[in-house]
Design an enzyme around this catalytic site. Structure first.
Site, PDB file in Angstrom:
ATOM      1  N   PRO A 129      18.753  18.959 -15.719  1.00 19.45           N
ATOM      2  CA  PRO A 129      18.473  20.387 -15.880  1.00 19.45           C
ATOM      3  C   PRO A 129      17.982  20.764 -17.276  1.00 19.45           C
ATOM      4  CG  PRO A 129      20.495  20.086 -14.633  1.00 19.45           C
ATOM      5  CD  PRO A 129      20.074  18.724 -15.099  1.00 19.45           C
ATOM      6  N   ILE A 158      15.076  16.323  -7.541  1.00 22.59           N
ATOM      7  CA  ILE A 158      15.074  14.948  -7.036  1.00 22.59           C
ATOM      8  C   ILE A 158      14.571  14.907  -5.587  1.00 22.59           C
ATOM      9  CG2 ILE A 158      16.411  12.849  -6.757  1.00 22.59           C
ATOM     10  CD1 ILE A 158      16.171  13.950  -9.670  1.00 22.59           C
ATOM     11  N   THR A 159      13.451  14.242  -5.370  1.00 24.46           N
ATOM     12  CA  THR A 159      12.814  14.166  -4.065  1.00 24.46           C
ATOM     13  C   THR A 159      13.526  13.159  -3.161  1.00 24.46           C
ATOM     14  OG1 THR A 159      10.687  14.656  -5.109  1.00 24.46           O
ATOM     15  CG2 THR A 159      10.609  13.760  -2.889  1.00 24.46           C
ATOM     16  N   GLN A 340     -11.390  29.896  -3.136  1.00 26.15           N
ATOM     17  CA  GLN A 340     -12.432  30.883  -3.407  1.00 26.15           C
ATOM     18  C   GLN A 340     -13.504  30.841  -2.322  1.00 26.15           C
ATOM     19  OE1 GLN A 340     -11.987  32.915  -5.910  1.00 26.15           O
ATOM     20  NE2 GLN A 340     -13.872  34.109  -5.772  1.00 26.15           N
ATOM     21  N   GLY A 344     -10.682  35.530   1.691  1.00 23.07           N
ATOM     22  CA  GLY A 344      -9.380  36.024   2.137  1.00 23.07           C
ATOM     23  C   GLY A 344      -8.643  35.033   3.008  1.00 23.07           C
ATOM     24  N   GLU A 367       6.260  13.581 -12.317  1.00 27.12           N
ATOM     25  CA  GLU A 367       6.061  12.218 -12.827  1.00 27.12           C
ATOM     26  C   GLU A 367       5.266  12.207 -14.130  1.00 27.12           C
ATOM     27  OE1 GLU A 367       5.658   8.843 -10.373  1.00 27.12           O
ATOM     28  OE2 GLU A 367       6.246   9.883  -8.553  1.00 27.12           O
ATOM     29  N   THR A 369       4.125  15.432 -17.090  1.00 24.47           N
ATOM     30  CA  THR A 369       3.189  16.547 -17.169  1.00 24.47           C
ATOM     31  C   THR A 369       1.848  16.097 -17.750  1.00 24.47           C
ATOM     32  OG1 THR A 369       3.888  17.138 -19.408  1.00 24.47           O
ATOM     33  CG2 THR A 369       5.112  18.146 -17.567  1.00 24.47           C
ATOM     34  N   GLU A 371       0.542  17.223 -20.337  1.00 27.73           N
ATOM     35  CA  GLU A 371       0.737  17.078 -21.774  1.00 27.73           C
ATOM     36  C   GLU A 371       1.319  15.702 -22.111  1.00 27.73           C
ATOM     37  OE1 GLU A 371       0.230  21.150 -20.674  1.00 27.73           O
ATOM     38  OE2 GLU A 371       1.682  19.684 -19.956  1.00 27.73           O
TER      39      GLU A 371
END
Length: 385
Positions: A129, A158-159, A340, A344, A367, A369, A371
């Site tokens: 966390p 956790i997947t 796009q 709609g 897994e 980011t 960054e």
């Protein structure tokens, strides 16, 4: 000579998974996604097809294939739906592969066959966390007590950790400190149902709504000492190598989503009329779809290159980070452009691009980011930080 073609065996697998995704997944996934229901029937069928055992040797109940085969399967599944694809990716890359790479003979014999068959799922308990990208800041602790480890702490996001067929979570925990005060992080196998091991309710998520993602807590969880996975104090390093492989897999999944956006946009552009013509005849739409195809093609080449180095046993950390960064960006950009193009209707969940748009963002986060990928690439280039 450089050969980027796929051999007959891999191509046959790709065709089989493509048919499964179109014939089995596509007709039901919309309802499952809306109800946030885990796709047990689809998982069972993927198990029967051998998808969960693709890179696992036959001696451990797998198909004896390679990691590239898994990547091709993920790409084809994600062309239709990412919830199903991430269930397979996490089950293999994060659930089974650490056991295969670092497990003892006894651990492999006990846990791998059902994981490879898809009759059980394993999870990877790394994120906490308060940790996020700083996985080295692990606070979960495991203390040796005679012939047992006693684990206390928590994990998040956790997947595959709380399904009816989840058999284990491999969790990282601090098991001591080195002489220099640095944490020794180890990996410990915690079977589902162990007293003190609690799984939270499913998260309410923006996307991947037909996959299982939960938080975990460990309160004086006692497991046998032989549940240590790999070497004590090497758990963090083990999981870093696991994540390198996983980033190639996530890149393949991202390419699948990006390609799915192209597929859906081409169909819609040929069917939808505006101002007396199919919208595909307008250069604005043509250029947008052309850019989408360029992103997808480039991202596919990136993950092929990373997978190639991985299979040859060469260092591939930089290539994995590049593939993950390029492919996740392509998925996000293509999902936005496809939405796009649909106008709609793209904002309606009944259309696949609506799911694609919701599913794409996590690919720039999970897994590692974007960054973090840039940080890894810079380090591999020799830039200190």
């Amino acid at each position: 000579m450089i050969d980027l073609s796929v051999d007959e065996e891999h191509d046959a697998l790709r065709a089989t998974v493509r048919e499964f995704a179109r014939e089995e997944v596509a007709p039901v996934i919309g309802d499952l996604y809306e109800r946030e229901e885990f796709p047990y029937a689809l998982v069972a069928k993927m198990g029967e097809m051998g998808l969960f055992g693709l890179p696992i040797p036959e001696e451990h109940g797998g198909m004896g294939g390679d990691y590239f085969a898994l990547c091709l399967a993920l790409e084809e599944l994600a062309r239709v739906d990412s919830s199903v694809a991430i269930t397979l990716e996490a089950g293999v890359s994060l659930g089974a592969m650490p056991l295969y790479r670092f497990g003892t003979a006894e651990q492999k014999e006990r846990w791998l066959p059902p994981l490879a068959a898809g009759t059980a799922l394993g999870a990877f308990g790394l994120t906490e966390p308060g940790g996020g990208s700083d996985a080295g800041a692990t606070k979960t602790r495991a203390v040796r007590d005679g012939d047992s480890w006693v684990v206390n702490g928590s994990k998040s996001f956790i997947t595959n950790s709380g399904t009816d067929i989840t058999s284990l979570v491999t969790a990282t925990a601090v098991t001591g400190t080195d002489d220099n005060g640095r944490k020794r992080i180890s990996a410990i196998i915690i079977p589902s149902g162990t007293p003190g091991f609690e799984v939270s309710r499913k998260y309410s998520k923006v996307g991947w709504n037909a996959s299982d993602t939960r938080g975990l807590s460990f309160t004086d969880v006692r497991v046998p000492a032989e549940n240590l996975l790999g070497t004590e104090g090497r758990g963090y390093a083990q999981f870093l190598s696991t994540l390198d492989e996983g980033r190639v897999a996530i890149a393949a999944l991202s390419v699948g989503l990006a390609q799915g956006c192209v597929d859906e946009s081409l169909t819609y552009a040929a069917e939808r009329s505006a101002f007396g013509h199919n919208i595909g005849s307008y250069q604005a739409i043509q250029f947008k779809i052309a850019d989408m195809e360029v992103r997808t093609h480039t991202a596919r080449l990136a993950y092929y290159a990373a997978a190639s180095k991985m299979l040859r046993g060469q260092p591939f950390k930089k290539e994995a980070a590049i593939a993950k960064l390029v492919a996740s960006n392509a998925a996000m950009d293509n999902a936005r452009d496809a939405t796009q193009i649909f106008g709609g209707y793209g904002f309606m969940n009944e259309y696949p691009v609506g799911r694609f748009y919701r599913d794409a963002k996590i690919l720039e986060i999970g897994e590692g980011t974007s960054e973090v990928q840039r940080m890894l690439i810079a380090r591999e280039l020799g830039l200190a930080g």
